[in-house]
Design an enzyme around this catalytic site. Structure first.
Site, PDB file in Angstrom:
ATOM      1  N   GLY A  12      46.132  39.817  35.064  1.00 24.34           N
ATOM      2  CA  GLY A  12      45.346  40.366  33.962  1.00 24.34           C
ATOM      3  C   GLY A  12      44.967  39.380  32.882  1.00 24.34           C
ATOM      4  CB  SER A  13      44.603  35.697  32.666  1.00 22.54           C
ATOM      5  OG  SER A  13      43.667  35.395  33.666  1.00 22.54           O
ATOM      6  CG  ASN A  14      39.391  37.170  33.919  1.00 19.89           C
ATOM      7  OD1 ASN A  14      38.481  36.563  33.364  1.00 19.89           O
ATOM      8  ND2 ASN A  14      40.007  36.712  34.995  1.00 19.89           N
ATOM      9  CE  LYS A  65      37.783  51.909  49.679  1.00 22.46           C
ATOM     10  NZ  LYS A  65      37.496  50.622  49.034  1.00 22.46           N
ATOM     11  NE  ARG A  91      43.443  49.501  46.103  1.00 25.00           N
ATOM     12  CZ  ARG A  91      44.016  49.635  47.285  1.00 25.00           C
ATOM     13  NH1 ARG A  91      43.309  49.968  48.338  1.00 25.00           N
ATOM     14  NH2 ARG A  91      45.295  49.452  47.423  1.00 25.00           N
ATOM     15  CG  LEU A  92      34.304  46.890  49.368  1.00 24.12           C
ATOM     16  CD1 LEU A  92      33.944  45.513  48.809  1.00 24.12           C
ATOM     17  CD2 LEU A  92      34.139  46.890  50.879  1.00 24.12           C
ATOM     18  CG  ASN A 107      33.866  41.617  40.783  1.00 18.28           C
ATOM     19  OD1 ASN A 107      34.977  41.710  40.252  1.00 18.28           O
ATOM     20  ND2 ASN A 107      33.666  40.930  41.891  1.00 18.28           N
ATOM     21  CG  HIS A 109      33.613  36.128  43.494  1.00 20.26           C
ATOM     22  ND1 HIS A 109      34.572  36.758  44.257  1.00 20.26           N
ATOM     23  CD2 HIS A 109      33.271  35.002  44.171  1.00 20.26           C
ATOM     24  CE1 HIS A 109      34.783  36.057  45.353  1.00 20.26           C
ATOM     25  NE2 HIS A 109      34.005  34.990  45.326  1.00 20.26           N
TER      26      HIS A 109
HETATM   27  C1  GRF Z   1      40.070  36.075  38.716  1.00 20.30           C
HETATM   28  O1  GRF Z   1      39.996  34.769  39.196  1.00 20.30           O
HETATM   29  C2  GRF Z   1      38.836  36.855  39.085  1.00 20.30           C
HETATM   30  O2  GRF Z   1      37.694  36.069  39.169  1.00 20.30           O
HETATM   31  C3  GRF Z   1      39.189  37.375  40.456  1.00 20.30           C
HETATM   32  O3  GRF Z   1      40.558  37.686  40.365  1.00 20.30           O
HETATM   33  C4  GRF Z   1      41.184  36.856  39.400  1.00 20.30           C
HETATM   34  C5  GRF Z   1      41.957  37.730  38.452  1.00 20.30           C
HETATM   35  O4  GRF Z   1      42.792  36.982  37.598  1.00 20.30           O
HETATM   36  N1  GRF Z   1      38.311  38.466  40.824  1.00 20.30           N
HETATM   37  P1  GRF Z   1      43.508  37.699  36.368  1.00 20.30           P
HETATM   38  O5  GRF Z   1      44.333  38.855  36.918  1.00 20.30           O
HETATM   39  O6  GRF Z   1      42.461  38.156  35.397  1.00 20.30           O
HETATM   40  O7  GRF Z   1      44.409  36.642  35.770  1.00 20.30           O
END
Ligand code: GRF
Length: 196
Positions: A12-14, A65, A91-92, A107, A109
C-alpha cells in the site's frame, strides 16, 4: 467534493502517497473506502492509521467473481464513490464492477505499457535488459493492462541497477505520478459538473 475508492492487495505504498496528497489538500477528494482482497495485507494497517474505512474480503469465501464484485459494488454505492483507483490490486476487474463503474476505474502499472503487461512488470523489464521502462496510469477495461493510457513517465535502467534498485526508482515515480493524475481527473470532473 468527489469521493474516491482505493483498491489494493499488498503493502500500500501508493495508497499512502495518495492519502498523503489528499491530506495536504492537493487532491480535492475524500477517500471513502479501501477495498482489499487480502485481509492480512499491510495496506489495511495503513488505512486504519489514516482512518479510511476498509472493506476486506477473501475471494475463496465466495462462489464466483460476480458474487464478491456484487458485494463490492454495494459497498462502493454506500460510500457514494465517484472514482476507483487501483493501487496494487492483484485481480482482474470483472464484468460486474465494469458495468457499474465503467470509465471510472483507473490503474497504475509499473512499466511503459503496452510493454510488459501482467505480473512482475519490473522483473520482466529487468530480465529483458531494456534501458528504459517506466510507469503507466490507464483506464481499466476488460483486458489485462490494456485500457486507454492517461499518462506515463519513463525510468532509465542504469547498468549498475539491480531488480531491487529498479523497483525503488519505479515506486518513487509512481508516488509522484499517481497523485498528480488523480488530482487532474478529480479536478476536471468537478469542473465539468460546475458547468452544468
Ligand atoms: C505498484 O508497483 C503498482 O504499480 C502495481 O503494484 C504495486 C503496488 O505497490 N500495480 P504498493 O502496494 O502500492 O506498495
Amino acid at each position: 467534493m468527489k469521493k474516491i475508492a482505493l483498491f489494493a492487495s499488498g503493502s500500500g505504498s501508493n495508497v499512502q502517497a495518495i492519502a498523503d496528497s489528499v491530506q495536504k489538500g492537493e487532491i480535492p477528494a475524500e477517500i471513502t473506502i479501501l477495498v482489499c482482497d487480502q485481509p492480512d495485507a499491510y495496506v489495511i494497517k495503513r488505512a486504519e492509521k489514516l482512518q479510511i474505512p476498509v472493506f476486506a474480503f477473501r475471494a475463496k469465501d465466495y462462489s464466483s467473481k460476480a458474487e464478491f464484485e456484487r458485494e463490492i459494488v454495494q459497498k462502493l454505492q454506500e460510500a457514494e464513490v465517484d472514482y476507483i483507483f487501483l493501487a496494487g490490486y492483484m485481480r482482474l476487474i470483472g464484468e460486474t464492477l465494469l458495468n457499474a463503474y465503467g470509465g471510472k476505474i483507473v490503474n497504475i502499472h509499473p512499466s511503459l505499457l503496452p510493454a510488459f503487461p501482467g505480473k512482475d512488470a519490473i522483473g520482466q523489464a529487468f530480465t529483458a535488459r531494456v534501458k528504459i521502462t517506466g510507469v503507466t496510469v490507464h483506464f481499466v477495461d476488460e483486458g489485462m493492462d490494456t485500457g486507454p493510457i492517461i499518462d506515463q513517465e519513463m525510468v532509465r535502467i542504469a547498468n549498475e541497477d539491480t531488480r531491487e534498485s529498479l523497483q525503488v526508482k519505479i515506486q518513487q515515480v509512481e508516488h509522484q505520478l499517481y497523485p498528480k493524475v488523480i488530482r487532474q481527473l478529480v479536478t476536471e470532473a468537478s469542473r465539468g459538473e460546475g458547468k452544468k
